[in-house]
Design a protein around this motif. Structure first.
Motif, PDB file in Angstrom:
ATOM      1  N   ILE A  73     -66.782  13.971   6.085  1.00  0.00           N
ATOM      2  CA  ILE A  73     -65.363  13.809   6.287  1.00  0.00           C
ATOM      3  C   ILE A  73     -64.664  13.577   4.889  1.00  0.00           C
ATOM      4  O   ILE A  73     -63.512  14.269   4.966  1.00  0.00           O
ATOM      5  CB  ILE A  73     -64.802  12.826   7.527  1.00  0.00           C
ATOM      6  CG1 ILE A  73     -65.318  13.122   8.580  1.00  0.00           C
ATOM      7  CG2 ILE A  73     -63.345  12.671   7.472  1.00  0.00           C
ATOM      8  CD1 ILE A  73     -65.309  12.130   9.839  1.00  0.00           C
ATOM      9  N   GLU A  86     -65.557  14.704   2.412  1.00  0.00           N
ATOM     10  CA  GLU A  86     -65.827  16.048   1.530  1.00  0.00           C
ATOM     11  C   GLU A  86     -64.672  17.047   2.001  1.00  0.00           C
ATOM     12  O   GLU A  86     -64.661  18.214   1.056  1.00  0.00           O
ATOM     13  CB  GLU A  86     -67.363  16.487   1.853  1.00  0.00           C
ATOM     14  CG  GLU A  86     -67.800  17.241   0.898  1.00  0.00           C
ATOM     15  CD  GLU A  86     -69.307  17.834   1.628  1.00  0.00           C
ATOM     16  OE1 GLU A  86     -70.404  17.255   1.005  1.00  0.00           O
ATOM     17  OE2 GLU A  86     -69.325  18.121   2.788  1.00  0.00           O
ATOM     18  N   THR A  87     -64.296  16.909   2.968  1.00  0.00           N
ATOM     19  CA  THR A  87     -63.188  18.004   3.559  1.00  0.00           C
ATOM     20  C   THR A  87     -62.263  18.498   2.660  1.00  0.00           C
ATOM     21  O   THR A  87     -62.129  19.886   2.550  1.00  0.00           O
ATOM     22  CB  THR A  87     -62.542  17.548   4.893  1.00  0.00           C
ATOM     23  OG1 THR A  87     -63.495  16.839   5.854  1.00  0.00           O
ATOM     24  CG2 THR A  87     -61.788  18.664   5.334  1.00  0.00           C
ATOM     25  N   ILE A 142     -63.834  20.819   0.180  1.00  0.00           N
ATOM     26  CA  ILE A 142     -64.035  21.976   0.978  1.00  0.00           C
ATOM     27  C   ILE A 142     -63.091  23.108   0.986  1.00  0.00           C
ATOM     28  O   ILE A 142     -62.907  24.301   0.931  1.00  0.00           O
ATOM     29  CB  ILE A 142     -64.940  21.851   2.386  1.00  0.00           C
ATOM     30  CG1 ILE A 142     -66.193  20.920   2.189  1.00  0.00           C
ATOM     31  CG2 ILE A 142     -65.086  23.249   2.942  1.00  0.00           C
ATOM     32  CD1 ILE A 142     -67.153  21.880   1.531  1.00  0.00           C
ATOM     33  N   TYR A 143     -61.873  22.527   1.268  1.00  0.00           N
ATOM     34  CA  TYR A 143     -60.693  23.208   1.232  1.00  0.00           C
ATOM     35  C   TYR A 143     -60.508  23.960  -0.066  1.00  0.00           C
ATOM     36  O   TYR A 143     -60.153  25.125  -0.059  1.00  0.00           O
ATOM     37  CB  TYR A 143     -59.416  22.188   1.546  1.00  0.00           C
ATOM     38  CG  TYR A 143     -59.355  21.907   2.984  1.00  0.00           C
ATOM     39  CD1 TYR A 143     -59.957  22.525   4.016  1.00  0.00           C
ATOM     40  CD2 TYR A 143     -58.337  20.817   3.360  1.00  0.00           C
ATOM     41  CE1 TYR A 143     -59.913  22.085   5.264  1.00  0.00           C
ATOM     42  CE2 TYR A 143     -58.268  20.311   4.819  1.00  0.00           C
ATOM     43  CZ  TYR A 143     -58.989  20.995   5.508  1.00  0.00           C
ATOM     44  OH  TYR A 143     -59.008  20.535   6.933  1.00  0.00           O
ATOM     45  N   LEU A 152     -62.451  24.641  -2.231  1.00  0.00           N
ATOM     46  CA  LEU A 152     -63.677  25.809  -2.301  1.00  0.00           C
ATOM     47  C   LEU A 152     -63.125  27.015  -1.763  1.00  0.00           C
ATOM     48  O   LEU A 152     -63.426  27.898  -2.305  1.00  0.00           O
ATOM     49  CB  LEU A 152     -64.738  25.012  -1.788  1.00  0.00           C
ATOM     50  CG  LEU A 152     -66.265  26.097  -1.897  1.00  0.00           C
ATOM     51  CD1 LEU A 152     -66.675  26.125  -3.456  1.00  0.00           C
ATOM     52  CD2 LEU A 152     -67.312  25.652  -1.158  1.00  0.00           C
ATOM     53  N   VAL A 153     -62.533  26.595  -0.570  1.00  0.00           N
ATOM     54  CA  VAL A 153     -62.292  28.073   0.283  1.00  0.00           C
ATOM     55  C   VAL A 153     -60.979  28.589  -0.670  1.00  0.00           C
ATOM     56  O   VAL A 153     -61.134  29.852  -0.766  1.00  0.00           O
ATOM     57  CB  VAL A 153     -61.676  27.484   1.805  1.00  0.00           C
ATOM     58  CG1 VAL A 153     -61.061  28.791   2.249  1.00  0.00           C
ATOM     59  CG2 VAL A 153     -63.005  27.207   2.545  1.00  0.00           C
ATOM     60  N   PHE A 189     -62.416  30.312  -3.529  1.00  0.00           N
ATOM     61  CA  PHE A 189     -62.798  31.843  -2.973  1.00  0.00           C
ATOM     62  C   PHE A 189     -61.850  32.947  -2.921  1.00  0.00           C
ATOM     63  O   PHE A 189     -61.879  34.057  -3.117  1.00  0.00           O
ATOM     64  CB  PHE A 189     -63.568  31.818  -1.883  1.00  0.00           C
ATOM     65  CG  PHE A 189     -64.982  31.117  -1.876  1.00  0.00           C
ATOM     66  CD1 PHE A 189     -65.696  31.075  -3.052  1.00  0.00           C
ATOM     67  CD2 PHE A 189     -65.731  30.471  -0.868  1.00  0.00           C
ATOM     68  CE1 PHE A 189     -66.961  30.237  -3.318  1.00  0.00           C
ATOM     69  CE2 PHE A 189     -66.755  29.693  -1.083  1.00  0.00           C
ATOM     70  CZ  PHE A 189     -67.423  29.783  -2.209  1.00  0.00           C
TER      71      PHE A 189
END
Lengths: 292, 87
Positions: B68, B70-71, B74-75, B77-78, B81
């Motif tokens: 959690i 990490e979320t 990850i955002y 990271l997205v 991309f």
């Protein structure tokens, strides 16, 4: 003791055959590796999409659909295998399946004491866990087909998509690395949790829950509820897609000396299993927060 | 400057902006999860040192809390991309 050593020998031979195949494939890959890294990285985010332009509900991603059916077939195969030799004294497979289910059921029961909601929640969470875990693992173990789609704008200004199938250079595309799959499950969990909330508390108490602790918090509560499926799905998507892209880039850097499946040992097996567990546990937590 | 070199310059600026933006996004976005997961790990280690018989339970909870925390990473990271491949 002698039986144990025999098994170890068999495993050793299998492992050697496995390594030989992998080294051969790695050498072939290294021979035909594209010289320009942009050729490798440039195709990463492109998707293979089939369907007419502009009609959003007819456009599908064939890789995701095919891989989903492969995952379903594997799960049904394993279930039949366990069901065939179902007995009071469990065999190895049955013991594995039972301990897995018990592990998840304990988590469900500790967060939802009511048996009426605990059972359906367990079914949902277990299904999600099995599907996501297998789909993360299948894309990690086996060197498979990857689809490269490149967009080229031709002379008359139209966008032309070239689809190229590449064997053994990457692992299978995981269904979970497509945001549509994850968003479907996250929205499903969201709708189920709201339905259970209405059923458990009654529609008046459910609506009143948005006004707590003070009525001014209403927009915050609504946004907080709507943010759940977004964060739920993006977490899994980012982890698996990011892992895939990192594996592709890393295996290019080491010139396929380490094949993608070895790198996937971290991103597919460790991270993938943890993410599957987290996804199902969060589904339980969201449902529990609505029910109680 | 003629039309052609202006075009080349514009493309160069776009590429540079993408690279800087993606690097900043990922680098700054990784600070929060790093600190958060560090706290979670610290708490879990202290709890295990105090009560070693609860190691299994604490480890599962720690992994969940890690994921959690990490979320936000990850955002970013997205979004990295998106900047690199979709823009």
């Amino acid at each position: 003791m002698s039986k144990n050593t025999k098994i170890a020998k068999k495993v050793k031979v299998q492992f050697l055959i496995f390594l030989a195949i992998y080294i051969t494939v790695g050498l072939i890959n290294a021979r035909y590796l594209p010289k320009d890294p942009r050729e490798v990285i440039g195709n990463v985010a492109n998707r293979w999409i089939v369907g007419p332009e502009g009609v959003w509900y007819l456009r599908i991603n064939p890789a995701t659909v095919v891989m989903s059916f492969v995952v379903i077939a594997i799960l049904i195969w394993f279930a039949r295998l366990v069901y065939k030799e179902f007995s009071l004294i469990p065999t190895r497979k049955q013991a594995f399946a039972e301990s897995l289910m018990e592990f998840v059921y304990d988590i469900v029961q500790s967060s939802i004491p009511d048996e009426k909601y605990a059972r359906p929640t367990f079914v949902i969470a277990m299904t999600l866990f099995l599907y996501i875990a297998v789909s993360n693992l299948i894309s990690g173990f086996i060197p498979g087909i990857s689809v490269e789609v490149s967009k080229v704008i031709n002379e008359s200004g139209q966008v032309v998509r070239h689809v190229k199938f590449v064997l053994f250079n990457d692992t299978f595309p995981a269904p979970t690395s497509d945001l549509n799959t994850n968003l479907t499950y996250a929205v499903m969990v969201f709708l189920i949790s709201q339905y259970f909330g209405i059923k458990a508390k009654g529609i008046k108490a459910w609506l009143k829950g948005f006004l707590e602790p003070i009525p001014i918090m209403l927009p915050m509560n609504i946004i907080g509820e709507l943010a759940k499926p977004v964060s739920h799905s993006l977490r899994l998507f980012g982890n698996i897609t990011g892992g895939g892209i990192l594996v592709l880039a890393l295996s290019y850097f080491v010139k396929y000396m380490f094949l993608p499946p070895f790198l996937w040992a971290y991103f597919g097996i460790f991270s993938g299993l943890i993410q599957a567990f987290v996804f199902s546990t969060l589904a339980i937590a969201y449902i529990a927060s609505q029910v109680s | 400057m003629d039309q052609e070199s202006v075009k080349i310059l514009a493309e160069a600026i776009i590429t540079a902006g993408k690279a800087i933006g993606a690097g900043l996004c990922m680098g700054l976005g990784a600070i929060g999860p790093g600190v958060g997961e560090g706290h979670v790990g610290q708490g879990a280690m202290e709890a295990i040192a105090r009560q070693p018989e609860l190691t299994n339970v604490i480890t599962t909870r720690m992994l969940l809390a890690d994921a959690i925390a990490e979320t936000t990473g990850i955002y970013s990271l997205v979004i990295t991309f998106l900047i690199l491949f979709a823009l």
